[in-house]
Design a protein around this motif. Structure first.
Motif, PDB file in Angstrom:
ATOM      1  N   ILE A 849       0.853  -1.186   0.000  1.00  0.00           N
ATOM      2  CA  ILE A 849       0.000   0.000   0.000  1.00  0.00           C
ATOM      3  C   ILE A 849       0.895   1.244   0.000  1.00  0.00           C
ATOM      4  O   ILE A 849       1.776   1.368   0.853  1.00  0.00           O
ATOM      5  CB  ILE A 849      -0.934   0.028   1.220  1.00  0.00           C
ATOM      6  CG1 ILE A 849      -1.768  -1.267   1.283  1.00  0.00           C
ATOM      7  CG2 ILE A 849      -1.847   1.243   1.181  1.00  0.00           C
ATOM      8  CD1 ILE A 849      -2.618  -1.370   2.532  1.00  0.00           C
ATOM      9  N   MET A 850       0.666   2.148  -0.988  1.00  0.00           N
ATOM     10  CA  MET A 850       1.433   3.403  -1.082  1.00  0.00           C
ATOM     11  C   MET A 850       0.472   4.564  -0.884  1.00  0.00           C
ATOM     12  O   MET A 850      -0.505   4.711  -1.612  1.00  0.00           O
ATOM     13  CB  MET A 850       2.111   3.522  -2.455  1.00  0.00           C
ATOM     14  CG  MET A 850       2.968   4.777  -2.594  1.00  0.00           C
ATOM     15  SD  MET A 850       3.540   5.027  -4.284  1.00  0.00           S
ATOM     16  CE  MET A 850       2.079   5.730  -5.022  1.00  0.00           C
ATOM     17  N   ASP A 851       0.737   5.407   0.164  1.00  0.00           N
ATOM     18  CA  ASP A 851      -0.099   6.582   0.443  1.00  0.00           C
ATOM     19  C   ASP A 851       0.729   7.567   1.239  1.00  0.00           C
ATOM     20  O   ASP A 851       1.557   7.163   2.075  1.00  0.00           O
ATOM     21  CB  ASP A 851      -1.358   6.184   1.214  1.00  0.00           C
ATOM     22  CG  ASP A 851      -2.461   7.216   1.070  1.00  0.00           C
ATOM     23  OD1 ASP A 851      -2.249   8.375   1.463  1.00  0.00           O
ATOM     24  OD2 ASP A 851      -3.544   6.852   0.541  1.00  0.00           O
ATOM     25  N   LEU A 857      -2.209   4.465   6.151  1.00  0.00           N
ATOM     26  CA  LEU A 857      -1.331   3.300   6.049  1.00  0.00           C
ATOM     27  C   LEU A 857      -1.401   2.467   7.332  1.00  0.00           C
ATOM     28  O   LEU A 857      -1.477   1.230   7.292  1.00  0.00           O
ATOM     29  CB  LEU A 857       0.112   3.743   5.780  1.00  0.00           C
ATOM     30  CG  LEU A 857       0.385   4.420   4.425  1.00  0.00           C
ATOM     31  CD1 LEU A 857       1.850   4.862   4.353  1.00  0.00           C
ATOM     32  CD2 LEU A 857       0.077   3.458   3.290  1.00  0.00           C
ATOM     33  N   HIS A 858      -1.378   3.150   8.488  1.00  0.00           N
ATOM     34  CA  HIS A 858      -1.366   2.451   9.772  1.00  0.00           C
ATOM     35  C   HIS A 858      -2.664   1.657   9.980  1.00  0.00           C
ATOM     36  O   HIS A 858      -2.639   0.464  10.337  1.00  0.00           O
ATOM     37  CB  HIS A 858      -1.181   3.473  10.895  1.00  0.00           C
ATOM     38  CG  HIS A 858      -1.252   2.867  12.273  1.00  0.00           C
ATOM     39  ND1 HIS A 858      -0.287   2.018  12.781  1.00  0.00           N
ATOM     40  CD2 HIS A 858      -2.206   2.984  13.252  1.00  0.00           C
ATOM     41  CE1 HIS A 858      -0.637   1.640  13.993  1.00  0.00           C
ATOM     42  NE2 HIS A 858      -1.804   2.223  14.311  1.00  0.00           N
ATOM     43  N   LYS A 861      -3.057  -1.259   7.364  1.00  0.00           N
ATOM     44  CA  LYS A 861      -2.117  -2.344   7.673  1.00  0.00           C
ATOM     45  C   LYS A 861      -2.663  -3.209   8.815  1.00  0.00           C
ATOM     46  O   LYS A 861      -2.687  -4.454   8.726  1.00  0.00           O
ATOM     47  CB  LYS A 861      -0.756  -1.750   8.049  1.00  0.00           C
ATOM     48  CG  LYS A 861       0.315  -2.800   8.423  1.00  0.00           C
ATOM     49  CD  LYS A 861       1.648  -2.115   8.697  1.00  0.00           C
ATOM     50  CE  LYS A 861       2.672  -3.120   9.161  1.00  0.00           C
ATOM     51  NZ  LYS A 861       3.019  -4.098   8.126  1.00  0.00           N
ATOM     52  N   VAL A 871       1.073  -7.357   4.764  1.00  0.00           N
ATOM     53  CA  VAL A 871       0.943  -5.982   4.288  1.00  0.00           C
ATOM     54  C   VAL A 871       2.252  -5.234   4.472  1.00  0.00           C
ATOM     55  O   VAL A 871       2.848  -5.264   5.554  1.00  0.00           O
ATOM     56  CB  VAL A 871      -0.185  -5.245   5.031  1.00  0.00           C
ATOM     57  CG1 VAL A 871      -0.323  -3.826   4.495  1.00  0.00           C
ATOM     58  CG2 VAL A 871      -1.506  -6.001   4.891  1.00  0.00           C
ATOM     59  N   TYR A 872       2.694  -4.563   3.375  1.00  0.00           N
ATOM     60  CA  TYR A 872       3.837  -3.642   3.409  1.00  0.00           C
ATOM     61  C   TYR A 872       3.315  -2.248   3.025  1.00  0.00           C
ATOM     62  O   TYR A 872       2.438  -2.122   2.164  1.00  0.00           O
ATOM     63  CB  TYR A 872       4.927  -4.075   2.424  1.00  0.00           C
ATOM     64  CG  TYR A 872       5.692  -5.310   2.863  1.00  0.00           C
ATOM     65  CD1 TYR A 872       6.946  -5.180   3.466  1.00  0.00           C
ATOM     66  CD2 TYR A 872       5.159  -6.589   2.677  1.00  0.00           C
ATOM     67  CE1 TYR A 872       7.651  -6.308   3.853  1.00  0.00           C
ATOM     68  CE2 TYR A 872       5.847  -7.712   3.068  1.00  0.00           C
ATOM     69  CZ  TYR A 872       7.108  -7.566   3.664  1.00  0.00           C
ATOM     70  OH  TYR A 872       7.791  -8.673   4.050  1.00  0.00           O
ATOM     71  N   THR A 873       3.875  -1.246   3.665  1.00  0.00           N
ATOM     72  CA  THR A 873       3.414   0.125   3.376  1.00  0.00           C
ATOM     73  C   THR A 873       4.581   0.986   2.925  1.00  0.00           C
ATOM     74  O   THR A 873       5.734   0.748   3.288  1.00  0.00           O
ATOM     75  CB  THR A 873       2.770   0.753   4.617  1.00  0.00           C
ATOM     76  OG1 THR A 873       3.743   0.806   5.684  1.00  0.00           O
ATOM     77  CG2 THR A 873       1.557  -0.047   5.074  1.00  0.00           C
ATOM     78  N   GLU A 875       5.234   5.334   2.192  1.00  0.00           N
ATOM     79  CA  GLU A 875       4.682   6.683   2.185  1.00  0.00           C
ATOM     80  C   GLU A 875       5.177   7.517   0.997  1.00  0.00           C
ATOM     81  O   GLU A 875       4.817   8.682   0.868  1.00  0.00           O
ATOM     82  CB  GLU A 875       5.032   7.417   3.493  1.00  0.00           C
ATOM     83  CG  GLU A 875       6.509   7.680   3.705  1.00  0.00           C
ATOM     84  CD  GLU A 875       7.233   6.477   4.336  1.00  0.00           C
ATOM     85  OE1 GLU A 875       8.381   6.626   4.723  1.00  0.00           O
ATOM     86  OE2 GLU A 875       6.613   5.375   4.421  1.00  0.00           O
ATOM     87  N   ALA A 880       8.092   2.656  -2.473  1.00  0.00           N
ATOM     88  CA  ALA A 880       7.287   1.571  -3.041  1.00  0.00           C
ATOM     89  C   ALA A 880       8.068   0.830  -4.124  1.00  0.00           C
ATOM     90  O   ALA A 880       8.041  -0.407  -4.200  1.00  0.00           O
ATOM     91  CB  ALA A 880       5.987   2.139  -3.607  1.00  0.00           C
TER      92      ALA A 880
END
Length: 969
Positions: A849-851, A857-858, A861, A871-873, A875, A880
């Motif tokens: 997830i990219m945001d 994101l928190h 996740k 899940v990987y995030t 920012e 990413a």
């Protein structure tokens, strides 16, 4: 020569003395000469006087003979030179008149003014006709910069097209409003030519010039007389001559600086250094040329800076000189015989000279291409050249039986003609079949066969006359065109009285032709508040000052006012402003639109602010919505919390509505399209709009109405706005009819839509309809007829339909208005059953997830990990890409990536998906955004994404998107 005659005088005296001595010695043998002084005593006074008389008489006779012969030769040469000048002038004037006539062509004027390529072929046709009619080498058109924009040699290798001749003097003359001419060596063609140009103006504005070039090598045929003839520029350079070896040589010495200046002008190529003469000549100068005594004769030319020079060969005078000496000696022995011989030989010489002169005159006479007539003092025709017989279609015998008065017609301002001076007023020659030939005539008295005669030269200008008549017709056409222009054209004199206005102007101000004839003052058109300013500006124009376009409040005859923009220019004749011409544009509507545009700009600024607020608000709503979902998951048994969370979800939905309104106001983002059942959408929307209204809606929609790929919310808004508009038009009473039909458009359709399948939706009411005058403006922003309206409803409808590549039309009558919408239809169909999702989730599915919003994101996740996802995030876009590369290198790629479209200050979803696609072409990606102007949200597959989800979205919506992508695998 004087010393020689003194020597002859001494010889005569000595011979006379010797003769006297001989005679004396025969009579008186005692006579004896003892010294030189004694010898002179024997010379009788009569012998001395007779000797002096013989020598002086011989001198006078020789000088008289030489002067007479020289005068005859010079007069014959001058007549030949004048004939050459007349022939050249006729050719040149023909080209000058043609360039003037060509500049009056309305099509050339329109082409230079508008540069409309629709006129290009017509302009080329005009140039081609003039080229053929005037027998010139090329006819071309220059714009105001001197660049050739059209030419008759456009298809030739050495075409003038797109070449710039601003450096040429003839073009610079036309810029000053004068006719231009130039004798020069063509830069492009390399041929000697004569260039004639005439300017084209529009209301005092220089548009360009019409130029005709005639290659003049053939004009040297007029120079074929025995003497050397040179056509010389003021600089001294020879341009035409019957001595081709001297072409481009100077006639007299020119310093090197002048040669360099002439060469730099590109008029004559490279000037040769060797001059013909070693000193600067003057008319009547004597010099030796090729070993013969020569006299310089000159003839002026109609064009400044050019002159004809002729070398008159006086070699025959040398023979006369020797003959005269012989005659003087012969007078000593046989006075009477020598006198007879002198007369005889002089007579024979003059006959031969006269014969040669007549032959030269006859050659020139027969070669002239215009009308040449010799007539006696009673105007009876004595002789004509061949071209006269050809043009007038008479035989030589028929013409010699006619009086010139039987063939001509004089100008209307000439009462009659009785002498050759009046013959210059001849305007027309009539042919044998009574056809008119328009001519320009010049006459001169001459001697013909030892009698007084008149030489008449007539240049045929019939084609130019026809061009003048065509110009008159063109002016009439221009007047008709002015009357059809949708602008006010006017002309006013120095007192401010209106001299002319076109029909549109008369109608616009509400006056009649009779009012104009009685004189209307210009200030009658001006509002009293602007009269003082208008008076000052009018005075400036008559001082030849240009105040520029001015806005005024203008007054019609009935007192109505409108705002006009007046453009005026002074018309100058004889260095004096005689009147003012201009045009008036009604800019009232433009002023209204400027105000509307200002309001639109303010709205756009608010729209940008609204879009930014919507973006941030959607991020917050996404956090709240998924935070509530996380609480529900962590505490599913707490019913009190579940109830409270339900209330919060309702509040979040209201927040979604607010953001939707903000996005609609900002007009941000392309439509988020999906396959939609339009029939169902119409039914739901109409029921919602008319809830609680007494208005009845009738749906007449085709049973199998095709589906469409549209933004459901936007199309629903279109239907709502049109129905609300109908309700207001009917004052909430009446009927609304909604029709839906499948149609197929082909290439012959009058609609501005490509061929294909379309849905045609019609919403018709039973109101009073829309006034025809305001129908062109109903889709304009802020246009409204209601005091409480904002003018955005129909503008929004039009914008949404256009963004869906559709079209909207209006048909209105006093019985109601009908809006028709065309939307592209899809060949696919909606699935009747939704895909069955798995009972469980895709265990161990890896998500990225990219945001830029860390809270989103928190929360995502935590909630996704609780459902079994890995899940990987990230920012930022850079992070990413880095995570995806590492996962790919470890053979543990991500199953799905969810990317925010916009990352402030870094790479967004559009840039990141391109890079990841290069790493893994099979990647599954979902794009997300709370607000964007980009088309990616509507055409996501075109940019490499597999699905789209708009913020704010719930956890369940995101799960559905992820699981659908999982099932596709």
């Amino acid at each position: 020569m004087i010393f020689f005659f003194v020597f002859i005088l001494i010889i005569i005296i000595l011979l006379s003395g010797s003769l006297y001595k001989l005679l004396s010695t025969r009579r008186n043998f005692t006579l004896e000469i003892r010294s030189v002084s004694d010898f002179f005593k024997f010379i009788p006074i009569w012998s001395f006087i007779l000797s002096i008389l013989i020598v002086v008489g011989g001198w006078i006779l020789m000088v008289y003979s030489l002067n007479t012969q020289e005068r005859i030769i010079v007069e014959q040469n001058s007549a030949s030179l004048k004939a050459i000048e007349n022939a050249l002038s006729g050719e040149i004037l023909n080209i000058d008149h043609a360039s003037r006539a060509l500049s009056g062509s309305p099509r050339i004027h329109d082409f230079l003014l508008t540069r409309n390529q629709a006129y290009y072929d017509e302009v080329n046709a005009v140039l081609d006709r003039y080229k053929e009619a005037m027998e010139v080498s090329v006819c071309y058109l220059l714009d105001s910069s001197g660049t050739t924009v059209a030419t008759s040699n456009r298809n030739e290798a050495d075409s003038f097209l797109n070449k710039n001749y601003a450096f040429r003097e003839y073009f610079q003359n036309t810029q000053r409003g004068q006719a231009g001419y130039l004798f020069a060596l063509g830069i492009t063609s390399g041929q000697r030519g004569y260039y004639a140009s005439f300017p084209v103006f529009d209301g005092g504005i220089f548009l360009g010039a019409c130029v005709l070039k005639k290659e003049i090598d053939a004009l040297e045929r007029y120079f074929y007389i025995s003497s050397k003839v040179f056509f010389v520029h003021a600089s001294g350079v020879i341009f035409l001559s019957n001595a081709p070896e001297w072409i481009y040589h100077p006639l007299w010495p020119i310093d090197q600086q002048s040669v360099d200046k002439i060469n730099a002008s590109n008029l004559f190529g490279q000037v040769r250094s060797q001059p013909v003469l070693q000193t600067v000549p003057a008319p009547g100068d004597y010099f030796y040329y090729e070993g013969n005594l020569t006299r310089l004769n000159t003839q002026g030319f109609i064009k400044e800076d050019w002159e004809l020079y002729c070398f008159v060969d006086l070699a025959t005078l040398q023979a006369i000189y020797i003959m005269s000496l012989i005659n003087v000696l012969a007078l000593i022995f046989i006075f009477i015989v020598s006198g007879f011989l002198i007369s005889y030989f002089r007579y024979q010489f003059l006959l031969k000279s006269l014969h040669r002169s007549e032959e030269r005159f006859q050659q020139i006479f027969e070669q002239v291409l215009d009308i040449l007539i010799i007539m006696d003092e009673n105007m009876m025709i004595l002789e004509v050249n061949p071209n006269t017989r050809r043009l007038l279609k008479f035989s030589d015998e028929e013409l010699k039986m006619l009086n010139i008065m039987q063939l001509v017609k004089f100008k209307e301002n000439d009462n009659h003609a009785n002498t050759h001076h009046d013959l210059n007023n001849i305007e027309i020659f009539y042919t044998k079949d009574k056809q008119p030939l328009y001519v320009m005539v010049s006459t001169a008295p001459i001697k013909f066969k030892n009698q007084s005669a008149i030489l008449l030269y007539a240049h045929n200008v019939s084609e130019l006359k026809q061009a003048e008549l065509a110009l008159v017709e063109s002016e009439a056409l221009h007047r008709e065109m002015l009357d059809t222009l949708p602008q006010i054209i006017y002309e006013a004199d120095a007192e401010g009285n209106i001299l002319f206005t076109n029909k549109f102007g008369i109608k616009a101000f509400g006056y009649s032709d009779e009012d104009l004839e009685r004189k209307i003052h210009f200030m009658n058109f001006i509002s009293p508040e602007d009269v003082e300013r208008a008076t000052e500006n009018l005075a400036m124009l008559f001082r030849n000052e240009l105040p520029g376009p001015r806005e005024y409040r203008l007054v019609r005859k009935d007192g109505g006012q409108f705002i006009g923009l007046i453009h005026s220019n002074p018309i100058i004749k004889n260095n004096k402003v005689v009147c003012v011409r201009g045009f008036i544009i009604d800019i009232s509507e433009q002023k209204i639109r400027e105000v509307a545009k200002h309001r639109i700009n303010k709205l756009d600024s608010l729209g940008i602010l609204a879009g930014g607020l919507a973006h941030d608000f959607n991020n917050i709503l996404t956090i709240l919505q998924n935070g509530l979902a996380l609480v529900k998951i962590n505490d599913p048994d707490n019913q009190e919390n579940i109830s409270l969370l339900g209330d919060l979800e309702i509040a979040i939905d209201r927040g979604k509505d607010i953001t939707h309104q903000l996005l609609t106001f900002s007009k941000g983002g392309a439509p988020l399209k999906q396959l939609t059942n339009i029939k169902q959408l119409i039914s739901e929307t109409s029921a919602f709009v008319l809830s609680g209204s007494p208005v009845k809606v009738t749906l007449n929609i085709e049973e199998n109405l095709w589906i469409a790929n549209v933004d459901r919310g936007q199309i629903s808004q279109v239907i709502q706005n049109l129905m609300i508009n109908a309700l207001q038009a009917m004052d909430n009473k009446g009927d609304i009819f909604i029709n839906g039909l499948n149609i197929q458009l082909d290439s012959l359709s009058s609609l501005p839509l490509p061929p294909g399948k379309y849905l045609r939706l019609q919403i018709r009411d039973t109101g009073k309809g829309i006034d025809e005058k305001i129908q062109p403006y109903i889709f304009d922003p802020f246009f409204t007829t209601r005091s409480n309206g904002n003018g955005l409803g129909l503008s929004t409808v039009h914008s949404i339909v256009m963004r869906h590549k559709g079209y909207i039309t209006l048909d209105s009558s006093p019985h109601g208005a009908c809006f028709t919408i065309y939307l592209p239809a899809e060949d696919s169909s909606l699935e009747t059953e939704s895909k069955k999702s798995r009972d469980g989730y895709c265990e161990s599915m890896r998500l990225l997830i990219m945001d830029d919003e860390l809270t989103i994101l928190h929360i995502l996740k935590r909630i996704l990990e609780q459902r079994g996802f890995v899940v990987y995030t990230a920012e930022s876009g850079e992070k990413a890409i880095e995570l995806y590369k590492k996962a790919k290198e470890n053979n543990n790629s991500f199953d799905v990536i969810i990317m925010d479209l916009t990352i402030p200050g870094g790479l967004g979803g559009e840039e990141v998906i391109k890079i990841i696609k290069q790493i893994d072409p099979k990647v599954k990606a979902i794009v997300s955004s709370g607000y964007s102007h980009s088309k990616i949200m509507s055409d996501y597959r075109q940019y490499g994404f597999d699905d789209v989800i708009a913020k704010p979205y719930s956890f369940d919506q995101l799960m559905q998107k992820i699981l659908l992508l999982c099932e596709e695998d």
